[in-house]
Write a protein that holds these residues in place. Sequence first.
Motif, PDB file in Angstrom:
ATOM      1  N   ALA A 174      32.271  48.402  23.865  1.00  0.00           N
ATOM      2  CA  ALA A 174      31.343  48.151  22.754  1.00  0.00           C
ATOM      3  C   ALA A 174      31.818  46.958  21.926  1.00  0.00           C
ATOM      4  O   ALA A 174      31.017  46.092  21.546  1.00  0.00           O
ATOM      5  CB  ALA A 174      31.236  49.398  21.882  1.00  0.00           C
ATOM      6  N   ALA A 175      33.122  46.897  21.655  1.00  0.00           N
ATOM      7  CA  ALA A 175      33.673  45.775  20.884  1.00  0.00           C
ATOM      8  C   ALA A 175      33.509  44.463  21.651  1.00  0.00           C
ATOM      9  O   ALA A 175      33.128  43.434  21.079  1.00  0.00           O
ATOM     10  CB  ALA A 175      35.140  46.028  20.566  1.00  0.00           C
ATOM     11  N   ALA A 176      33.791  44.497  22.946  1.00  0.00           N
ATOM     12  CA  ALA A 176      33.667  43.286  23.777  1.00  0.00           C
ATOM     13  C   ALA A 176      32.230  42.771  23.774  1.00  0.00           C
ATOM     14  O   ALA A 176      31.993  41.557  23.657  1.00  0.00           O
ATOM     15  CB  ALA A 176      34.116  43.581  25.205  1.00  0.00           C
ATOM     16  N   ASP A 177      31.273  43.686  23.860  1.00  0.00           N
ATOM     17  CA  ASP A 177      29.863  43.299  23.863  1.00  0.00           C
ATOM     18  C   ASP A 177      29.473  42.621  22.548  1.00  0.00           C
ATOM     19  O   ASP A 177      28.743  41.621  22.532  1.00  0.00           O
ATOM     20  CB  ASP A 177      28.975  44.521  24.098  1.00  0.00           C
ATOM     21  N   THR A 178      29.969  43.174  21.427  1.00  0.00           N
ATOM     22  CA  THR A 178      29.647  42.596  20.119  1.00  0.00           C
ATOM     23  C   THR A 178      30.261  41.209  19.974  1.00  0.00           C
ATOM     24  O   THR A 178      29.605  40.261  19.530  1.00  0.00           O
ATOM     25  CB  THR A 178      30.138  43.505  18.978  1.00  0.00           C
ATOM     26  N   PHE A 179      31.538  41.074  20.347  1.00  0.00           N
ATOM     27  CA  PHE A 179      32.194  39.766  20.245  1.00  0.00           C
ATOM     28  C   PHE A 179      31.495  38.730  21.127  1.00  0.00           C
ATOM     29  O   PHE A 179      31.334  37.579  20.737  1.00  0.00           O
ATOM     30  CB  PHE A 179      33.671  39.878  20.645  1.00  0.00           C
ATOM     31  N   ALA A 180      31.074  39.152  22.317  1.00  0.00           N
ATOM     32  CA  ALA A 180      30.378  38.223  23.222  1.00  0.00           C
ATOM     33  C   ALA A 180      29.029  37.817  22.635  1.00  0.00           C
ATOM     34  O   ALA A 180      28.644  36.648  22.680  1.00  0.00           O
ATOM     35  CB  ALA A 180      30.188  38.874  24.584  1.00  0.00           C
ATOM     36  N   ARG A 181      28.319  38.794  22.062  1.00  0.00           N
ATOM     37  CA  ARG A 181      26.981  38.531  21.516  1.00  0.00           C
ATOM     38  C   ARG A 181      27.024  37.504  20.383  1.00  0.00           C
ATOM     39  O   ARG A 181      26.135  36.668  20.243  1.00  0.00           O
ATOM     40  CB  ARG A 181      26.366  39.836  20.998  1.00  0.00           C
ATOM     41  N   TYR A 182      28.092  37.558  19.579  1.00  0.00           N
ATOM     42  CA  TYR A 182      28.198  36.649  18.440  1.00  0.00           C
ATOM     43  C   TYR A 182      29.132  35.475  18.725  1.00  0.00           C
ATOM     44  O   TYR A 182      29.588  34.799  17.805  1.00  0.00           O
ATOM     45  CB  TYR A 182      28.630  37.425  17.194  1.00  0.00           C
ATOM     46  N   ASN A 183      29.414  35.255  20.007  1.00  0.00           N
ATOM     47  CA  ASN A 183      30.165  34.083  20.460  1.00  0.00           C
ATOM     48  C   ASN A 183      31.562  33.999  19.835  1.00  0.00           C
ATOM     49  O   ASN A 183      32.063  32.902  19.580  1.00  0.00           O
ATOM     50  CB  ASN A 183      29.382  32.796  20.167  1.00  0.00           C
ATOM     51  N   LYS A 184      32.184  35.136  19.600  1.00  0.00           N
ATOM     52  CA  LYS A 184      33.562  35.177  19.097  1.00  0.00           C
ATOM     53  C   LYS A 184      34.495  35.165  20.306  1.00  0.00           C
ATOM     54  O   LYS A 184      34.960  36.211  20.770  1.00  0.00           O
ATOM     55  CB  LYS A 184      33.775  36.419  18.224  1.00  0.00           C
ATOM     56  N   LYS A 185      34.723  33.970  20.819  1.00  0.00           N
ATOM     57  CA  LYS A 185      35.385  33.822  22.105  1.00  0.00           C
ATOM     58  C   LYS A 185      36.834  34.314  22.100  1.00  0.00           C
ATOM     59  O   LYS A 185      37.287  34.928  23.070  1.00  0.00           O
ATOM     60  CB  LYS A 185      35.316  32.359  22.543  1.00  0.00           C
ATOM     61  N   LEU A 186      37.562  34.016  21.031  1.00  0.00           N
ATOM     62  CA  LEU A 186      38.967  34.435  20.982  1.00  0.00           C
ATOM     63  C   LEU A 186      39.078  35.959  20.939  1.00  0.00           C
ATOM     64  O   LEU A 186      39.862  36.561  21.683  1.00  0.00           O
ATOM     65  CB  LEU A 186      39.665  33.806  19.771  1.00  0.00           C
ATOM     66  N   ASP A 187      38.270  36.590  20.077  1.00  0.00           N
ATOM     67  CA  ASP A 187      38.280  38.053  19.993  1.00  0.00           C
ATOM     68  C   ASP A 187      37.831  38.675  21.310  1.00  0.00           C
ATOM     69  O   ASP A 187      38.385  39.689  21.748  1.00  0.00           O
ATOM     70  CB  ASP A 187      37.371  38.523  18.852  1.00  0.00           C
ATOM     71  N   HIS A 188      36.822  38.074  21.918  1.00  0.00           N
ATOM     72  CA  HIS A 188      36.319  38.583  23.191  1.00  0.00           C
ATOM     73  C   HIS A 188      37.412  38.538  24.251  1.00  0.00           C
ATOM     74  O   HIS A 188      37.614  39.495  25.019  1.00  0.00           O
ATOM     75  CB  HIS A 188      35.108  37.763  23.638  1.00  0.00           C
ATOM     76  N   ALA A 189      38.154  37.440  24.281  1.00  0.00           N
ATOM     77  CA  ALA A 189      39.247  37.303  25.250  1.00  0.00           C
ATOM     78  C   ALA A 189      40.306  38.378  25.038  1.00  0.00           C
ATOM     79  O   ALA A 189      40.811  38.971  25.996  1.00  0.00           O
ATOM     80  CB  ALA A 189      39.875  35.911  25.129  1.00  0.00           C
ATOM     81  N   LYS A 190      40.643  38.646  23.783  1.00  0.00           N
ATOM     82  CA  LYS A 190      41.659  39.661  23.487  1.00  0.00           C
ATOM     83  C   LYS A 190      41.224  41.036  23.971  1.00  0.00           C
ATOM     84  O   LYS A 190      42.036  41.801  24.512  1.00  0.00           O
ATOM     85  CB  LYS A 190      41.950  39.685  21.982  1.00  0.00           C
ATOM     86  N   VAL A 191      39.955  41.366  23.772  1.00  0.00           N
ATOM     87  CA  VAL A 191      39.469  42.680  24.208  1.00  0.00           C
ATOM     88  C   VAL A 191      39.456  42.773  25.733  1.00  0.00           C
ATOM     89  O   VAL A 191      39.817  43.809  26.310  1.00  0.00           O
ATOM     90  CB  VAL A 191      38.066  42.984  23.644  1.00  0.00           C
TER      91      VAL A 191
END
Length: 305
Positions: A174-191
């Motif tokens: 769920a967190a990865a999907d949210t970070f991806a949706r809002y283009n938070k690339k660094l956070d998405h990578a960490k998840v």
Amino acid sequence: NIQVNVSSIKKYGQLALQESQEINYLLGECESYQILGTYYYLTGVLDTALQYYETALEKRIAYGDSTLISGTVNNIANIYKQQGRYFQALAKYREAEAFIPAANQQKKARLKNNIGDIYTKIGQYAKALKLQLEAVDILKESANPTDFASSQLNIANIYELMGDRSSDLKFYTAAADTFARYNKKLDHAKVLNNIGNVKLKEGEIIAAIKHYKSAFVKYEALSFVAGIASTEQNLGLASRLLGDFAKAKIYFEKSIQKWQQLENHTKEVEVFIYLGQLYLSTNAYRKARQVFQSAEALVSTSSGL
């Protein structure tokens, strides 16, 4: 939502500091020291980051803005947390909380996240989960949806430590999907890296590698060297489990080079040990001894012995 190239942070921080000092601009000095502290924090050089944050705190106290003060105290607490000084971190988070106006519920929720994370670190999972769920309840109405995702990520971490694999993957995804949706690339990578860790623990090595490689690509696009080094280390561990020792060796050596570049000797030693263990498993005893000696020399140098 623009992603900042981490390698440029130091350059701009130094330029801002120089210019602020030339015109005696106190707020500019506050922010410059803060920026430089953030650069060293992101690259894992925590002692240097702490020095810059402590100087930023002195300047921000002189400037007198309580919101700015709370932010830097929070940053110092983050360093203590990363260093394993959990009770000092908890005290600092409480100190930061005192500077936040009661009306600023979003910021108080973010501190609940941080305090809950400390309780997670010391094994008090019930307290940690309570705080994180309280934070989620506040942050679901946040103007910044990624705050909500960060809370989901913290809850996933707790479930992972509790061994609840279905719940941890649910919240990580769920967190990865949210970070991806809002283009938070660094956070998405960490998840993605975290999901890789979960898959590795479950013995799903191919799935773990897939997630590590996805994280690696994102880190590389951002020039985030610490993230690249971390995923290379994880890819080395996964390759070793697959029995692909040649590939594991390459990943470990690349990771070591990057930790050296960042002067993060703690992580460098950690990967040296993995590389030494790899040599032992292939009966390359002389190389293993050399690698362990390199690690020992680094520990001695870092501790001042």
